[in-house]
Design a protein around this motif. Structure first.
Motif, PDB file in Angstrom:
ATOM      1  N   THR A  17       0.840  -1.198   0.000  1.00 32.59           N
ATOM      2  CA  THR A  17       0.000   0.000   0.000  1.00 32.59           C
ATOM      3  C   THR A  17       0.874   1.246   0.000  1.00 32.59           C
ATOM      4  O   THR A  17       0.657   2.174  -0.789  1.00 32.59           O
ATOM      5  N   ARG A  18       1.861   1.257   0.855  1.00 32.28           N
ATOM      6  CA  ARG A  18       2.780   2.401   0.948  1.00 32.28           C
ATOM      7  C   ARG A  18       3.479   2.636  -0.393  1.00 32.28           C
ATOM      8  O   ARG A  18       3.525   3.759  -0.889  1.00 32.28           O
ATOM      9  N   ASP A  19       4.009   1.576  -0.982  1.00 34.01           N
ATOM     10  CA  ASP A  19       4.713   1.705  -2.258  1.00 34.01           C
ATOM     11  C   ASP A  19       3.786   2.235  -3.353  1.00 34.01           C
ATOM     12  O   ASP A  19       4.183   3.099  -4.143  1.00 34.01           O
ATOM     13  N   PHE A  20       2.571   1.727  -3.433  1.00 32.18           N
ATOM     14  CA  PHE A  20       1.631   2.168  -4.460  1.00 32.18           C
ATOM     15  C   PHE A  20       1.310   3.654  -4.314  1.00 32.18           C
ATOM     16  O   PHE A  20       1.398   4.414  -5.280  1.00 32.18           O
ATOM     17  N   TYR A  21       0.946   4.071  -3.115  1.00 29.81           N
ATOM     18  CA  TYR A  21       0.540   5.462  -2.918  1.00 29.81           C
ATOM     19  C   TYR A  21       1.713   6.430  -3.057  1.00 29.81           C
ATOM     20  O   TYR A  21       1.547   7.527  -3.584  1.00 29.81           O
ATOM     21  N   ILE A  22       2.897   6.022  -2.630  1.00 31.49           N
ATOM     22  CA  ILE A  22       4.061   6.909  -2.741  1.00 31.49           C
ATOM     23  C   ILE A  22       4.611   6.910  -4.166  1.00 31.49           C
ATOM     24  O   ILE A  22       4.780   7.968  -4.774  1.00 31.49           O
ATOM     25  N   ASN A  23       4.897   5.733  -4.715  1.00 31.77           N
ATOM     26  CA  ASN A  23       5.565   5.656  -6.013  1.00 31.77           C
ATOM     27  C   ASN A  23       4.632   5.857  -7.201  1.00 31.77           C
ATOM     28  O   ASN A  23       5.072   6.315  -8.255  1.00 31.77           O
ATOM     29  N   GLN A  24       3.369   5.511  -7.077  1.00 30.39           N
ATOM     30  CA  GLN A  24       2.438   5.652  -8.185  1.00 30.39           C
ATOM     31  C   GLN A  24       1.614   6.932  -8.088  1.00 30.39           C
ATOM     32  O   GLN A  24       1.373   7.587  -9.095  1.00 30.39           O
ATOM     33  N   LEU A  25       1.144   7.265  -6.891  1.00 30.50           N
ATOM     34  CA  LEU A  25       0.212   8.392  -6.754  1.00 30.50           C
ATOM     35  C   LEU A  25       0.847   9.658  -6.191  1.00 30.50           C
ATOM     36  O   LEU A  25       0.177  10.683  -6.101  1.00 30.50           O
ATOM     37  N   GLY A  26       2.108   9.613  -5.803  1.00 27.34           N
ATOM     38  CA  GLY A  26       2.799  10.822  -5.372  1.00 27.34           C
ATOM     39  C   GLY A  26       2.511  11.263  -3.947  1.00 27.34           C
ATOM     40  O   GLY A  26       2.753  12.421  -3.599  1.00 27.34           O
ATOM     41  N   PHE A  27       2.023  10.361  -3.098  1.00 27.19           N
ATOM     42  CA  PHE A  27       1.830  10.697  -1.692  1.00 27.19           C
ATOM     43  C   PHE A  27       3.159  10.615  -0.976  1.00 27.19           C
ATOM     44  O   PHE A  27       4.157  10.131  -1.529  1.00 27.19           O
ATOM     45  N   ARG A  28       3.190  11.086   0.260  1.00 26.33           N
ATOM     46  CA  ARG A  28       4.380  10.974   1.093  1.00 26.33           C
ATOM     47  C   ARG A  28       3.941  10.541   2.493  1.00 26.33           C
ATOM     48  O   ARG A  28       2.780  10.735   2.867  1.00 26.33           O
ATOM     49  N   PRO A  29       4.856   9.972   3.254  1.00 26.03           N
ATOM     50  CA  PRO A  29       4.492   9.576   4.618  1.00 26.03           C
ATOM     51  C   PRO A  29       4.070  10.785   5.438  1.00 26.03           C
ATOM     52  O   PRO A  29       4.596  11.886   5.258  1.00 26.03           O
ATOM     53  N   PHE A  30       3.141  10.578   6.338  1.00 25.52           N
ATOM     54  CA  PHE A  30       2.712  11.625   7.265  1.00 25.52           C
ATOM     55  C   PHE A  30       3.076  11.184   8.673  1.00 25.52           C
ATOM     56  O   PHE A  30       2.844  10.044   9.056  1.00 25.52           O
ATOM     57  N   GLY A  31       3.649  12.080   9.433  1.00 24.84           N
ATOM     58  CA  GLY A  31       4.048  11.752  10.803  1.00 24.84           C
ATOM     59  C   GLY A  31       5.466  11.228  10.839  1.00 24.84           C
ATOM     60  O   GLY A  31       6.037  10.831   9.829  1.00 24.84           O
ATOM     61  N   ALA A  32       6.018  11.207  12.021  1.00 20.49           N
ATOM     62  CA  ALA A  32       7.414  10.823  12.193  1.00 20.49           C
ATOM     63  C   ALA A  32       7.592   9.351  12.525  1.00 20.49           C
ATOM     64  O   ALA A  32       8.695   8.847  12.461  1.00 20.49           O
ATOM     65  N   ALA A  33       6.508   8.677  12.866  1.00 17.96           N
ATOM     66  CA  ALA A  33       6.636   7.285  13.309  1.00 17.96           C
ATOM     67  C   ALA A  33       5.985   6.331  12.319  1.00 17.96           C
ATOM     68  O   ALA A  33       5.100   6.708  11.553  1.00 17.96           O
ATOM     69  N   SER A  34       6.456   5.097  12.347  1.00 21.54           N
ATOM     70  CA  SER A  34       5.842   4.026  11.579  1.00 21.54           C
ATOM     71  C   SER A  34       5.134   3.115  12.577  1.00 21.54           C
ATOM     72  O   SER A  34       5.710   2.734  13.590  1.00 21.54           O
ATOM     73  N   TYR A  35       3.898   2.796  12.298  1.00 23.41           N
ATOM     74  CA  TYR A  35       3.109   1.988  13.216  1.00 23.41           C
ATOM     75  C   TYR A  35       2.768   0.654  12.570  1.00 23.41           C
ATOM     76  O   TYR A  35       2.325   0.620  11.421  1.00 23.41           O
ATOM     77  N   PRO A  36       2.953  -0.427  13.289  1.00 28.04           N
ATOM     78  CA  PRO A  36       2.565  -1.728  12.738  1.00 28.04           C
ATOM     79  C   PRO A  36       1.051  -1.747  12.487  1.00 28.04           C
ATOM     80  O   PRO A  36       0.269  -1.361  13.350  1.00 28.04           O
ATOM     81  N   GLY A  37       0.670  -2.138  11.280  1.00 22.83           N
ATOM     82  CA  GLY A  37      -0.747  -2.286  10.974  1.00 22.83           C
ATOM     83  C   GLY A  37      -1.491  -0.994  10.725  1.00 22.83           C
ATOM     84  O   GLY A  37      -2.718  -1.003  10.587  1.00 22.83           O
ATOM     85  N   TYR A  38      -0.779   0.133  10.672  1.00 19.94           N
ATOM     86  CA  TYR A  38      -1.446   1.412  10.437  1.00 19.94           C
ATOM     87  C   TYR A  38      -0.528   2.293   9.606  1.00 19.94           C
ATOM     88  O   TYR A  38       0.681   2.330   9.824  1.00 19.94           O
TER      89      TYR A  38
END
Length: 118
Positions: A17-38
């Motif tokens: 999901t992360r790869d699709f939205y970042i690499n295909q749709l141009g989104f970027r991560p929001f927030g400073a932390a990575s959460y398991p399952g979210y």
């Protein structure tokens, strides 16, 4: 009172999901932390949140959101250039309700419809 909305959509695999939205749709991560399952992603003023649903059957997923834009043709062309698959019934077109729209499915079959008022 109400100031924002951040839709939560199901995802089977956070990395995909992360790869699709970042690499295909141009989104970027929001927030400073990575959460398991979210997962939280942002593009311009739009935030999307995703929750893990590992047993989701994508063919039975009815998740869908409508995203408004002020540059529909530019966004459509950007997605074409990035080789984003446009939904077979979602090519860019003028709708009777006064919107110009197109739609895509993400890896979990969440329907993303993009529209601009004319």
């Amino acid at each position: 009172m109400l100031t924002d909305i951040h839709p939560k959509l199901p995802m089977r695999n956070q990395k995909k999901t992360r790869d699709f939205y970042i690499n295909q749709l141009g989104f970027r991560p929001f927030g400073a932390a990575s959460y398991p399952g979210y997962l939280m992603l942002q593009r311009d003023a739009i935030q999307l949140h995703f929750f893990e649903f590992s047993t989701l059957n994508p063919l039975e997923n009815y998740g869908q959101i409508y995203l408004r834009t002020d540059a529909i043709e530019q966004l459509y062309q950007e997605f074409l250039d990035r080789k984003v698959e446009i939904h077979p019934n979602g090519q860019l077109s003028l709708k009777p309700w006064g919107q110009k729209e197109f739609a895509i499915l993400d890896p979990d079959h969440n329907l993303l419809t993009f529209g601009q008022s004319l």
